[in-house]
Design a protein around this motif. Structure first.
Motif, PDB file in Angstrom:
ATOM      1  N   LYS A  45       0.841  -1.211   0.000  1.00 31.35           N
ATOM      2  CA  LYS A  45       0.000   0.000   0.000  1.00 31.35           C
ATOM      3  C   LYS A  45       0.865   1.245   0.000  1.00 31.35           C
ATOM      4  N   LEU A  46       1.901   1.198   0.835  1.00 33.14           N
ATOM      5  CA  LEU A  46       2.810   2.348   0.918  1.00 33.14           C
ATOM      6  C   LEU A  46       3.424   2.645  -0.459  1.00 33.14           C
ATOM      7  N   VAL A  47       3.749   1.582  -1.184  1.00 34.45           N
ATOM      8  CA  VAL A  47       4.323   1.774  -2.523  1.00 34.45           C
ATOM      9  C   VAL A  47       3.319   2.505  -3.424  1.00 34.45           C
ATOM     10  N   PHE A  48       2.092   1.990  -3.477  1.00 34.57           N
ATOM     11  CA  PHE A  48       1.110   2.613  -4.371  1.00 34.57           C
ATOM     12  C   PHE A  48       0.777   4.044  -3.915  1.00 34.57           C
ATOM     13  N   ASP A  49       0.665   4.238  -2.599  1.00 35.45           N
ATOM     14  CA  ASP A  49       0.311   5.571  -2.107  1.00 35.45           C
ATOM     15  C   ASP A  49       1.377   6.609  -2.444  1.00 35.45           C
ATOM     16  N   ASN A  50       2.598   6.151  -2.647  1.00 37.34           N
ATOM     17  CA  ASN A  50       3.689   7.099  -2.866  1.00 37.34           C
ATOM     18  C   ASN A  50       4.277   7.038  -4.271  1.00 37.34           C
ATOM     19  N   SER A  51       3.537   6.400  -5.177  1.00 38.47           N
ATOM     20  CA  SER A  51       4.039   6.285  -6.545  1.00 38.47           C
ATOM     21  C   SER A  51       3.417   7.326  -7.454  1.00 38.47           C
ATOM     22  N   VAL A  52       4.170   7.702  -8.463  1.00 44.13           N
ATOM     23  CA  VAL A  52       3.597   8.436  -9.584  1.00 44.13           C
ATOM     24  C   VAL A  52       2.526   7.530 -10.177  1.00 44.13           C
ATOM     25  N   ASN A  53       1.362   8.075 -10.472  1.00 44.07           N
ATOM     26  CA  ASN A  53       0.296   7.220 -11.005  1.00 44.07           C
ATOM     27  C   ASN A  53       0.140   7.418 -12.515  1.00 44.07           C
ATOM     28  N   PRO A  54       0.710   6.500 -13.293  1.00 47.61           N
ATOM     29  CA  PRO A  54       0.658   6.680 -14.754  1.00 47.61           C
ATOM     30  C   PRO A  54      -0.740   6.452 -15.304  1.00 47.61           C
ATOM     31  N   TRP A  55      -1.610   5.788 -14.511  1.00 50.35           N
ATOM     32  CA  TRP A  55      -2.970   5.500 -14.994  1.00 50.35           C
ATOM     33  C   TRP A  55      -3.815   6.764 -15.044  1.00 50.35           C
ATOM     34  N   THR A  56      -3.322   7.871 -14.495  1.00 54.28           N
ATOM     35  CA  THR A  56      -4.046   9.135 -14.623  1.00 54.28           C
ATOM     36  C   THR A  56      -4.061   9.601 -16.073  1.00 54.28           C
ATOM     37  N   GLY A  57      -3.063   9.136 -16.847  1.00 52.21           N
ATOM     38  CA  GLY A  57      -2.926   9.646 -18.209  1.00 52.21           C
ATOM     39  C   GLY A  57      -2.368  11.057 -18.213  1.00 52.21           C
ATOM     40  N   ARG A  58      -2.035  11.600 -17.029  1.00 52.26           N
ATOM     41  CA  ARG A  58      -1.492  12.963 -16.969  1.00 52.26           C
ATOM     42  C   ARG A  58       0.003  12.950 -16.676  1.00 52.26           C
ATOM     43  N   PHE A  59       0.589  11.769 -16.812  1.00 52.29           N
ATOM     44  CA  PHE A  59       2.045  11.655 -16.699  1.00 52.29           C
ATOM     45  C   PHE A  59       2.600  11.790 -18.119  1.00 52.29           C
ATOM     46  N   LEU A  60       3.039  13.012 -18.445  1.00 52.07           N
ATOM     47  CA  LEU A  60       3.434  13.325 -19.820  1.00 52.07           C
ATOM     48  C   LEU A  60       4.893  13.764 -19.841  1.00 52.07           C
ATOM     49  N   LEU A  87       6.209  18.302 -23.928  1.00 56.40           N
ATOM     50  CA  LEU A  87       5.045  17.470 -23.658  1.00 56.40           C
ATOM     51  C   LEU A  87       5.145  16.221 -24.524  1.00 56.40           C
ATOM     52  N   VAL A  88       4.979  15.048 -23.922  1.00 57.55           N
ATOM     53  CA  VAL A  88       4.936  13.819 -24.713  1.00 57.55           C
ATOM     54  C   VAL A  88       3.476  13.384 -24.786  1.00 57.55           C
ATOM     55  N   VAL A  89       2.957  13.360 -25.994  1.00 62.05           N
ATOM     56  CA  VAL A  89       1.569  12.926 -26.173  1.00 62.05           C
ATOM     57  C   VAL A  89       1.556  11.404 -26.200  1.00 62.05           C
ATOM     58  N   HIS A  90       0.816  10.810 -25.294  1.00 63.01           N
ATOM     59  CA  HIS A  90       0.653   9.356 -25.323  1.00 63.01           C
ATOM     60  C   HIS A  90      -0.710   9.047 -25.918  1.00 63.01           C
ATOM     61  N   PRO A  91      -0.770   7.974 -26.699  1.00 65.22           N
ATOM     62  CA  PRO A  91      -2.000   7.713 -27.457  1.00 65.22           C
ATOM     63  C   PRO A  91      -3.266   7.610 -26.609  1.00 65.22           C
ATOM     64  N   ARG A  92      -3.155   7.296 -25.324  1.00 63.99           N
ATOM     65  CA  ARG A  92      -4.365   7.180 -24.519  1.00 63.99           C
ATOM     66  C   ARG A  92      -4.666   8.433 -23.705  1.00 63.99           C
ATOM     67  N   THR A  93      -3.847   9.492 -23.877  1.00 61.55           N
ATOM     68  CA  THR A  93      -4.119  10.714 -23.125  1.00 61.55           C
ATOM     69  C   THR A  93      -5.451  11.306 -23.591  1.00 61.55           C
ATOM     70  N   LYS A  94      -6.178  11.904 -22.657  1.00 63.58           N
ATOM     71  CA  LYS A  94      -7.459  12.520 -23.041  1.00 63.58           C
ATOM     72  C   LYS A  94      -7.210  13.931 -23.561  1.00 63.58           C
ATOM     73  N   MET A  95      -7.904  14.270 -24.643  1.00 61.71           N
ATOM     74  CA  MET A  95      -7.748  15.591 -25.249  1.00 61.71           C
ATOM     75  C   MET A  95      -8.078  16.698 -24.236  1.00 61.71           C
ATOM     76  N   GLU A  96      -9.125  16.495 -23.409  1.00 61.12           N
ATOM     77  CA  GLU A  96      -9.460  17.551 -22.432  1.00 61.12           C
ATOM     78  C   GLU A  96      -8.287  17.798 -21.484  1.00 61.12           C
ATOM     79  N   ASP A  97      -7.628  16.714 -21.082  1.00 65.09           N
ATOM     80  CA  ASP A  97      -6.502  16.873 -20.164  1.00 65.09           C
ATOM     81  C   ASP A  97      -5.377  17.673 -20.825  1.00 65.09           C
ATOM     82  N   LEU A  98      -5.127  17.367 -22.092  1.00 62.10           N
ATOM     83  CA  LEU A  98      -4.056  18.081 -22.797  1.00 62.10           C
ATOM     84  C   LEU A  98      -4.390  19.572 -22.884  1.00 62.10           C
ATOM     85  N   LYS A  99      -5.649  19.854 -23.182  1.00 64.19           N
ATOM     86  CA  LYS A  99      -6.060  21.263 -23.281  1.00 64.19           C
ATOM     87  C   LYS A  99      -5.955  21.961 -21.927  1.00 64.19           C
TER      88      LYS A  99
END
Ligand SMILES: *Cc1c(COP(=O)(O)O)cnc(C)c1O
Length: 536
Positions: A88-103, A506-518
């Motif tokens: 749990k400690l690992v996940f709580d303190n990790s960068v979360n790439p599943w946000t899609g906002r890790f660019l 900025l690195v655009v990843h294919p699953r990033t959401k357009m709203e997030d990029l904007k």
């Protein structure tokens, strides 16, 4: 009886204390109990990443992180609850790439297939150094190598390849393989033998590696580890979009020979540069490699998957890849295979024999196809190809193409959006055709004329003076720091070619959401305005 009892007792104690705590219970029982709990935590992490309010990085800064987290090293074994808490400690303190906002970097979240593949790899725990230890993993490696070789057009000779623990290692092995194949004395006598040979042939004794000024730094590292040293790396100029200029390469090759600074042996082409995402012109570089008897290596760590694209304007970017001697590609970047998964491919399988040794206790046949460790300096190897093979099974080659194309579409739309805000944002030079990196920074007010560097016929001619470059770079770094503090987006900044200063990359990843990029672009504009309002 009493004595016997005592003997029994003490031998029992001895037997108990000799048992490894790894076998307190049967592995199947322990797995059935703890793995579902771990999978639940994995699922929670992914789900939390999908929520819009989740921070991409839990801590604003490394010093904060260090102050807040400490990892225990217990003296005695602990129970399930302690293990689950640690995870749990690992996940709580990790960068979360599943946000899609890790660019920020060239990799992103894997897919659930990747997580499954990693579990399978760990459970099988087979060493991919010899096929007898890892039959299916070795076969998966062989098949992925075949599939990639076909995609790059290695079909004339008998090609080969292997997974490597990253693009840097693959590039390093390529440089070493090139040295050993171009200079037959390298394997037995090292660089000393190479230099003697060159002197006997009346050539300049220093072997030289040519690569662009925008190449990945692993080429420099490869030169260090091959014993060549940094002075053996010749950096060739790029145009404003970060492509190597073949005329500059030709001039550098000729100059080295004429001035006797060294003897060219390798040309490295980058397909997908780290900052701008540019592709060096392979056909021109291949012609120069042939003319100057050089090994041609393509570092396609990042851009390699472009060969799967269905878009015609991108089909030419790696035209000529079949002429290379070796190619690096990292499925762990654009194709989202979990770290690490990288391949080195060679056009001619025999060139890898330079790395083989006879270890009688390990290799019981001379067939490199059954002994992948014969192709590399490593011995024990993780079966990283399995992850890529399972992706291939799941998404197919066509799916890889659609994935890349989805990213290219997003990048195109985002550039349009940034252009629509040219009163607030200064767009940096872009790869042509556009790839997946976009560099931009807040526009300095009252200076709208230079809002788009590419609008100039020659962006280099934009000619910002050093003080102005410094001012704009400071604004970029302010934005970068503020975004870090806000924790909703992770992006990086980088200095761009031709000394035009730092830009947000900025690195655009294919699953990033357009709203997030904007939203990100809007925030850069807003933070930039705040900065300039305080600094003008
Ligand atoms: C990322 C990258 C590398 C290095 O790959 P690693 O797997 O990080 O070692 C090499 N070259 C290029 C062009 C890259 O983008």
């Amino acid at each position: 009886m009493a004595v016997g009892g005592m003997v029994n007792h003490s031998s029992n104690t001895a037997a108990t204390s000799c048992l490894s705590p790894f076998q307190n219970e049967s592995a199947s029982v322990e797995a059935a109990r703890i793995l579902p709990q771990v999978l639940e935590l994995v699922h929670t992490f992914i789900e939390s990443g999908e929520r819009p309010e989740t921070y991409v990085a839990p801590w604003g800064s490394i010093p904060n992180f260090r102050k807040s987290v400490s990892l225990s090293l217990p003296e005695a074994p602990t129970d399930d609850a302690a293990l689950v808490d640690a995870i749990k400690l690992v996940f709580d303190n990790s960068v979360n790439p599943w946000t899609g906002r890790f660019l920020d970097k060239l990799y992103a979240a894997p897919t659930p297939v990747g997580i499954a593949a990693d579990l399978v790899l760990s459970a099988a725990n087979a060493n991919a150094h010899v096929m007898s230890a890892s039959p299916v993993l070795s076969l998966a490696e062989e098949r992925c190598v075949q599939g990639l070789c076909e995609a790059f057009g290695f079909t004339q000779q008998k090609p080969d390849g292997l997974t490597m623990p990253g693009g840097s290692s693959a590039n390093t092995l390529a440089v070493q393989t090139a040295l050993a194949n171009i200079f037959p004395r390298f394997r037995t006598q090292g660089l000393l033998g190479v230099m003697q040979q060159l002197a006997e042939d009346k050539k300049a004794p220093r072997p030289l590696l040519f690569t662009s000024s925008q190449c990945h730094y692993s080429l420099d590292k490869a030169a260090i580890s091959a014993g060549l040293g940094l002075h053996s790396v010749v950096k060739v100029e790029c145009d404003d979009t970060g492509r190597m200029d073949p005329k500059a390469l030709e001039a550098a090759l000729s100059a080295a020979k004429e001035q006797g600074t060294g003897t060219p042996f390798l040309i490295n082409a980058t397909s997908g540069t780290t900052v701008l995402g540019s592709f060096d012109p392979l056909l021109e570089l291949a012609a120069l490699a042939r003319k100057h008897n050089c090994w041609l290596h393509i570092d396609a760590s990042w851009g390699g998957p472009i060969v799967f694209s269905h878009r015609s304007i991108y089909s030419g970017l790696m035209k000529g890849s079949h002429l290379a001697d070796s190619i690096t590609i990292n499925p762990h970047k654009l194709l989202n295979v979990p770290l690490q998964c990288s391949f080195l491919l060679v056009r001619d399988a025999d060139t890898l024999s330079a790395n083989s040794l006879d270890a009688g206790y390990l290799f019981h046949s001379k067939d490199r196809r059954e002994n992948a460790a014969m192709k590399t300096m490593g011995c024990g190897r993780r079966g990283d190809a399995l992850k890529f093979w399972l992706y291939w099974v799941r998404y197919g080659k066509r799916g890889f193409g659609q994935h890349v194309d989805a990213g290219l579409q997003l990048a195109t739309e985002l550039v349009d959006y940034i252009r629509s805000k040219s009163d607030q944002i200064e767009l940096g030079p872009l790869a042509h055709p556009l790839f997946l990196q976009i560099c931009f920074r807040p526009l300095r007010p009252h200076n709208h004329a230079s809002s788009d560097v590419r609008q100039n016929a020659n962006a280099g001619a934009q000619q910002l003076d050093a003080a102005e470059v410094k001012r704009r770079s400071a604004a970029t770094q302010f934005v970068y720091q503020e975004l870090k503090t806000r924790r909703m987006f992770a992006v990086d900044f980088a200095p761009l070619p031709n000394a035009i200063g730092d830009y947000i990359r900025l690195v655009v990843h294919p699953r990033t959401k357009m709203e997030d990029l904007k939203t990100l672009v809007d925030q850069v504009a807003e933070i930039g305005q705040l900065y300039w309002s305080q600094h003008e």
